[in-house]
Design a protein around this motif. Structure first.
Motif, PDB file in Angstrom:
ATOM      1  N   MET A   1       0.770  -1.036   0.149  1.00 26.93           N
ATOM      2  CA  MET A   1       0.037   0.105   0.119  1.00 26.93           C
ATOM      3  C   MET A   1       0.880   1.527   0.118  1.00 26.93           C
ATOM      4  O   MET A   1       1.971   1.628   0.589  1.00 26.93           O
ATOM      5  CB  MET A   1      -0.825   0.178   1.370  1.00 26.93           C
ATOM      6  CG  MET A   1      -1.483   0.731   1.904  1.00 26.93           C
ATOM      7  SD  MET A   1      -2.525   1.563   2.906  1.00 26.93           S
ATOM      8  CE  MET A   1      -1.668   1.659   3.629  1.00 26.93           C
ATOM      9  N   HIS A  18      -3.742   0.617  -3.598  1.00 29.65           N
ATOM     10  CA  HIS A  18      -3.615  -0.815  -3.158  1.00 29.65           C
ATOM     11  C   HIS A  18      -3.453  -1.497  -4.705  1.00 29.65           C
ATOM     12  O   HIS A  18      -4.049  -1.497  -5.410  1.00 29.65           O
ATOM     13  CB  HIS A  18      -4.720  -1.235  -2.733  1.00 29.65           C
ATOM     14  CG  HIS A  18      -5.064  -0.580  -0.926  1.00 29.65           C
ATOM     15  ND1 HIS A  18      -4.832  -1.824  -0.176  1.00 29.65           N
ATOM     16  CD2 HIS A  18      -5.753   0.333  -1.208  1.00 29.65           C
ATOM     17  CE1 HIS A  18      -5.240  -0.358   0.624  1.00 29.65           C
ATOM     18  NE2 HIS A  18      -5.750   0.375   0.551  1.00 29.65           N
ATOM     19  N   THR A  50      -8.641  -5.894  -6.094  1.00 34.55           N
ATOM     20  CA  THR A  50      -7.716  -6.974  -6.303  1.00 34.55           C
ATOM     21  C   THR A  50      -7.575  -7.931  -6.555  1.00 34.55           C
ATOM     22  O   THR A  50      -6.811  -8.409  -7.322  1.00 34.55           O
ATOM     23  CB  THR A  50      -6.932  -5.802  -5.038  1.00 34.55           C
ATOM     24  OG1 THR A  50      -7.525  -6.248  -3.960  1.00 34.55           O
ATOM     25  CG2 THR A  50      -6.765  -4.626  -4.506  1.00 34.55           C
TER      26      THR A  50
END
Length: 203
Positions: A1, A18, A50
């Motif tokens: 991150m 992210h 993600t």
């Protein structure tokens, strides 16, 4: 991150990045009017995106970065959002398809700016169709103006109303209210599956 501060015409915004392993597209997600990027539905959507190989930028509007709780006017929110999108698409997400999204007020910003920002899709979490108890003050036209594939995840008992269906709009109803915090696993899975489906032709 990674966290980045980004200058906009209305003060600095912040983006929490992210990164997905694959990086097939990038999704910008905005917060609600009085909340932040740690909202449970934004966290769940980030997890789903993600998992689908999509980078996520959780965007904090300048008024929140400055410590104010009262949201800026819509025109300022939209201008700041597009400035952040332009910055990220140049420096971080070059040549990747961009998707816009957010929860509540952030979903409205995403809808209003999707065309100007060349978004290939929009993710709306708890879209506020109307203020509670005031169905005559509808924001449905903001949703209807979006011309790209749209996912709306809405609580079944959301006092801000239920969005109308459309041919390019997928609506997922989850148990609960405007917070969308009762079933984060299904929310994550819904975002992941929808992203896989709309991005497949672009891969």
């Amino acid at each position: 991150m990674t966290s980045a501060q980004i200058d906009t015409p209305h003060g600095p915004a912040r983006a929490e990045l992210h990164c997905a392993a694959e990086g097939r597209a990038a999704l910008l997600l905005g917060h609600g009017a009085g909340g932040g990027i740690g909202a449970p539905d934004l966290v769940a959507a980030t997890r789903g995106a993600t998992a689908a190989g999509v980078h996520v930028a959780l965007v904090e509007q300048p008024y929140r970065v400055a410590g104010r709780r009262a949201p800026a006017p819509a025109a300022q929110l939209d201008t700041a959002w597009l400035a952040v999108a332009a910055h990220l698409s140049t420096l971080w997400f070059a040549d990747l398809p961009l998707l816009f999204g957010g929860r509540s007020s952030g979903a409205r910003v995403a809808c209003r700016t999707a065309d100007a920002g060349d978004a290939v899709g929009v993710v709306c979490l708890a879209f506020p169709v109307h203020p509670p108890g005031k169905p005559e003050k509808t924001r449905q036209p903001e949703l209807d103006a979006v011309r790209v594939p749209t996912l709306v995840v809405q609580g079944e008992s959301d006092p801000f109303g239920q969005p109308a269906p459309a041919h390019h709009r997928d609506i997922v109803s989850l148990p609960g209210d405007h917070s969308l915090k009762r079933d984060p696993a299904t929310l994550s899975r819904s975002v992941e599956e929808w992203l896989h489906r709309i991005l497949r032709p672009l891969d």
